[in-house]
Design a protein around this motif. Structure first.
Motif, PDB file in Angstrom:
ATOM      1  N   PRO A  60      10.814   4.655   6.532  1.00 50.67           N
ATOM      2  CA  PRO A  60      10.359   3.706   5.509  1.00 50.67           C
ATOM      3  C   PRO A  60       9.048   4.199   4.903  1.00 50.67           C
ATOM      4  N   GLY A  61       8.787   3.833   3.669  1.00 50.12           N
ATOM      5  CA  GLY A  61       7.544   4.248   3.023  1.00 50.12           C
ATOM      6  C   GLY A  61       6.327   3.794   3.812  1.00 50.12           C
ATOM      7  N   LEU A  62       5.345   4.669   3.952  1.00 50.45           N
ATOM      8  CA  LEU A  62       4.143   4.346   4.707  1.00 50.45           C
ATOM      9  C   LEU A  62       3.276   3.344   3.936  1.00 50.45           C
ATOM     10  N   ILE A  63       2.604   2.461   4.676  1.00 54.09           N
ATOM     11  CA  ILE A  63       1.837   1.357   4.087  1.00 54.09           C
ATOM     12  C   ILE A  63       0.415   1.395   4.626  1.00 54.09           C
ATOM     13  N   ASP A  64      -0.568   1.505   3.748  1.00 49.21           N
ATOM     14  CA  ASP A  64      -1.978   1.574   4.140  1.00 49.21           C
ATOM     15  C   ASP A  64      -2.693   0.317   3.652  1.00 49.21           C
ATOM     16  N   LEU A  65      -3.164  -0.499   4.582  1.00 47.50           N
ATOM     17  CA  LEU A  65      -3.795  -1.771   4.227  1.00 47.50           C
ATOM     18  C   LEU A  65      -5.316  -1.679   4.069  1.00 47.50           C
ATOM     19  N   GLN A  66      -5.891  -0.483   4.259  1.00 50.41           N
ATOM     20  CA  GLN A  66      -7.335  -0.346   4.072  1.00 50.41           C
ATOM     21  C   GLN A  66      -7.662   1.069   3.649  1.00 50.41           C
ATOM     22  N   VAL A  67      -7.852   1.251   2.350  1.00 50.78           N
ATOM     23  CA  VAL A  67      -8.172   2.570   1.802  1.00 50.78           C
ATOM     24  C   VAL A  67      -9.018   2.370   0.549  1.00 50.78           C
ATOM     25  N   TYR A  68     -10.046   3.193   0.407  1.00 48.18           N
ATOM     26  CA  TYR A  68     -11.063   3.002  -0.632  1.00 48.18           C
ATOM     27  C   TYR A  68     -10.961   3.970  -1.790  1.00 48.18           C
ATOM     28  N   GLY A  69     -10.337   5.119  -1.551  1.00 42.16           N
ATOM     29  CA  GLY A  69     -10.291   6.106  -2.612  1.00 42.16           C
ATOM     30  C   GLY A  69      -9.536   7.340  -2.184  1.00 42.16           C
ATOM     31  N   GLY A  70      -9.451   8.285  -3.095  1.00 41.83           N
ATOM     32  CA  GLY A  70      -8.763   9.543  -2.841  1.00 41.83           C
ATOM     33  C   GLY A  70      -8.617  10.310  -4.138  1.00 41.83           C
ATOM     34  N   GLY A  71      -8.402  11.615  -4.009  1.00 42.42           N
ATOM     35  CA  GLY A  71      -8.210  12.416  -5.209  1.00 42.42           C
ATOM     36  C   GLY A  71      -9.420  12.480  -6.096  1.00 42.42           C
ATOM     37  N   GLY A  72     -10.614  12.361  -5.498  1.00 42.13           N
ATOM     38  CA  GLY A  72     -11.840  12.473  -6.281  1.00 42.13           C
ATOM     39  C   GLY A  72     -12.353  11.182  -6.864  1.00 42.13           C
ATOM     40  N   VAL A  73     -11.708  10.051  -6.570  1.00 44.55           N
ATOM     41  CA  VAL A  73     -12.172   8.770  -7.112  1.00 44.55           C
ATOM     42  C   VAL A  73     -12.389   7.778  -5.979  1.00 44.55           C
ATOM     43  N   LEU A  74     -13.360   6.877  -6.187  1.00 51.94           N
ATOM     44  CA  LEU A  74     -13.711   5.878  -5.186  1.00 51.94           C
ATOM     45  C   LEU A  74     -13.668   4.501  -5.839  1.00 51.94           C
ATOM     46  N   PHE A  75     -12.769   3.660  -5.326  1.00 54.52           N
ATOM     47  CA  PHE A  75     -12.584   2.321  -5.878  1.00 54.52           C
ATOM     48  C   PHE A  75     -13.851   1.488  -5.719  1.00 54.52           C
ATOM     49  N   SER A  76     -14.607   1.726  -4.649  1.00 51.88           N
ATOM     50  CA  SER A  76     -15.845   0.971  -4.410  1.00 51.88           C
ATOM     51  C   SER A  76     -16.836   1.120  -5.558  1.00 51.88           C
ATOM     52  N   THR A  77     -16.831   2.283  -6.186  1.00 52.90           N
ATOM     53  CA  THR A  77     -17.778   2.572  -7.259  1.00 52.90           C
ATOM     54  C   THR A  77     -17.179   2.308  -8.632  1.00 52.90           C
ATOM     55  N   HIS A  78     -15.914   2.651  -8.797  1.00 54.03           N
ATOM     56  CA  HIS A  78     -15.245   2.491 -10.092  1.00 54.03           C
ATOM     57  C   HIS A  78     -13.953   1.688  -9.918  1.00 54.03           C
ATOM     58  N   PRO A  79     -14.065   0.361  -9.823  1.00 58.75           N
ATOM     59  CA  PRO A  79     -12.862  -0.461  -9.680  1.00 58.75           C
ATOM     60  C   PRO A  79     -12.171  -0.669 -11.026  1.00 58.75           C
ATOM     61  N   THR A  80     -11.343   0.303 -11.406  1.00 56.26           N
ATOM     62  CA  THR A  80     -10.673   0.271 -12.700  1.00 56.26           C
ATOM     63  C   THR A  80      -9.187   0.584 -12.521  1.00 56.26           C
ATOM     64  N   PRO A  81      -8.353   0.232 -13.487  1.00 57.98           N
ATOM     65  CA  PRO A  81      -6.949   0.628 -13.427  1.00 57.98           C
ATOM     66  C   PRO A  81      -6.771   2.140 -13.360  1.00 57.98           C
ATOM     67  N   ALA A  82      -7.635   2.902 -14.031  1.00 61.25           N
ATOM     68  CA  ALA A  82      -7.517   4.358 -13.987  1.00 61.25           C
ATOM     69  C   ALA A  82      -7.759   4.888 -12.576  1.00 61.25           C
ATOM     70  N   THR A  83      -8.719   4.302 -11.874  1.00 65.50           N
ATOM     71  CA  THR A  83      -8.963   4.697 -10.485  1.00 65.50           C
ATOM     72  C   THR A  83      -7.740   4.398  -9.633  1.00 65.50           C
ATOM     73  N   LEU A  84      -7.148   3.244  -9.808  1.00 62.03           N
ATOM     74  CA  LEU A  84      -5.963   2.870  -9.027  1.00 62.03           C
ATOM     75  C   LEU A  84      -4.794   3.800  -9.320  1.00 62.03           C
ATOM     76  N   ALA A  85      -4.644   4.187 -10.576  1.00 63.73           N
ATOM     77  CA  ALA A  85      -3.566   5.109 -10.938  1.00 63.73           C
ATOM     78  C   ALA A  85      -3.742   6.451 -10.247  1.00 63.73           C
ATOM     79  N   ARG A  86      -4.969   6.949 -10.228  1.00 67.38           N
ATOM     80  CA  ARG A  86      -5.242   8.219  -9.561  1.00 67.38           C
ATOM     81  C   ARG A  86      -4.998   8.106  -8.054  1.00 67.38           C
ATOM     82  N   MET A  87      -5.480   7.028  -7.449  1.00 66.01           N
ATOM     83  CA  MET A  87      -5.268   6.813  -6.020  1.00 66.01           C
ATOM     84  C   MET A  87      -3.778   6.764  -5.697  1.00 66.01           C
ATOM     85  N   GLU A  88      -3.034   6.029  -6.485  1.00 67.02           N
ATOM     86  CA  GLU A  88      -1.605   5.889  -6.187  1.00 67.02           C
ATOM     87  C   GLU A  88      -0.888   7.228  -6.271  1.00 67.02           C
TER      88      GLU A  88
END
Length: 379
Positions: free
Chosen positions: A54-82
């Motif tokens: 089954p697809g893996l599920i992460d319930l606590q993650v702040y960023g990845g791929g060079g972006v940090l949601f804590s600093t830039h909470p934007t749809p673009a950040t979420l798209a990069r993280m996903e």
């Protein structure tokens, strides 16, 4: 689209099935059946001899791929993280915002709502607010200037700007108020005890009052000792409370994960707690080898992926692969009450899957029935 996924070993969450196939239709799993029983007229997709879970599920993650949601909470950040998480085998995630300025915590929810509204088939499940109602004594890498008492007006704002998308709130039980707990629980938010100096009695009272989980077991919480069992002891002792754990060997020793699993069993689930380097904002992190630290050198987050956490549980904790996978799929799905649609390979469940090899390298995912091979797999 209706097709069969073949040539794999399937870890369904209930069994390990070689020589089987999955029949997928309209984004759902239609059937799990022996490969020899597949109707001849069904189109087939070759899973290349990989392992499928089954697809893996992460319930606590702040960023990845060079972006940090804590600093830039934007749809673009979420798209990069996903995009990054999908390449790593994680199909679903809860974007996490630590204790921060009120406008940034509200902005995290607004960004999630905008992203979910505009993105078909996203794996973003919502937002985890880790704080701001936590203990100063157990703040860890959280910024003390933003720690504050529970505020019903603020909670009402959270709930109004992103209906249904505030999934988890980490709060210290000893600072929680009955009104705040009631308001969040009535909205279906999972309360997780964390960043807490609670005594065993205070932790027990919080769990009895509606806290359903404990955030990153051992880290930033009162420890289990002979005279004061603390929050760790309360988590062990409670019959139903679940706890997340960061299985990187740094946030807690692998032996501690093993002991916790012996005591908690299916109540223990994996998170990454992964962050990303950031030179700006309230949360400025730098990578220090296989971890991230803040400007004071305090351990601030992991560099884990969910698949690496599964691998660690097999290699270093000594768990069977099937159980390690459940800790990254079925058990987190249960935390959010999504275990009737995610976390298992079974008829009626969403066709969201992870394909990986014996070295725990992700090769692709199936998302709502659509098979996508990772670039690393040569696609």
């Amino acid at each position: 689209m209706r097709y069969a996924l073949t040539n794999a070993t399937f870890y369904t969450g209930a069994a390990v099935l070689p020589d089987h196939a999955l029949l997928l239709a309209d984004g759902r799993i239609e059937a799990v059946l022996p490969a020899a029983a597949l109707p001849a007229d069904v189109p087939r997709q070759d899973a290349r001899g990989l392992r499928v879970a089954p697809g893996l599920i992460d319930l606590q993650v702040y960023g990845g791929g060079g972006v940090l949601f804590s600093t830039h909470p934007t749809p673009a950040t979420l798209a990069r993280m996903e995009a990054v998480f999908r390449a790593e085998g994680t199909t679903h995630f809860v974007a996490t915002m630590p204790t921060n300025a009120p406008e940034l915590m509200l902005g995290a929810l607004q960004a999630a709502y905008a992203y979910r509204s505009a993105t078909a088939g996203t794996g973003l499940l919502g937002v985890h607010l880790e704080g701001p109602y936590i203990s100063v004594a157990k703040k860890g890498a959280h910024q003390e200037e933003f720690i504050r008492p529970p505020d019903l007006a603020e909670i009402d704002q959270w709930l109004s700007v992103a209906p249904g998308l505030l999934r988890l709130v980490t709060m210290a039980p000893e600072v929680a108020t009955p009104a705040a707990v009631a308001r969040l629980r009535a909205a279906g938010v999972v309360l997780s005890a964390g960043h807490s100096a609670a005594t065993y009695a205070e932790a027990q009272a919080g769990l009895a009052a509606g806290f359903g989980a404990v955030t990153h077991l051992f880290n930033a919480m009162s420890a289990l000792t002979s005279r004061e069992p603390g929050l760790v002891g309360a988590a062990y002792d409670h019959p139903t409370a679940r706890a997340s754990v960061i299985a990187d060997g740094l946030h807690c020793d692998f032996a501690a994960v093993r002991i916790s699993h012996k005591l908690m069993g299916e109540r223990l689930f994996l998170i990454t707690d992964a962050v990303e380097e950031s030179p700006e904002g309230a949360y400025r992190f730098r990578r220090a080898g296989d971890r991230f630290v803040d400007e004071q050198g305090t351990l601030a987050g992991s560099a884990l992926t969910m698949l690496q956490a599964v691998h660690n549980c097999v290699q270093h904790v000594g768990l069977p692969l099937a159980e390690a996978l459940r800790m990254a799929t079925l058990y987190p799905a249960r935390v959010l009450g999504l275990d009737q649609q995610l976390g298992l390979i079974a008829p009626g469940y969403q066709a969201c899957l992870t394909l990986f090899d014996a070295e725990f390298q992700a090769h692709g995912t199936v998302m709502h029935g659509e098979l996508q091979w990772a670039a690393a797999a040569g696609e």
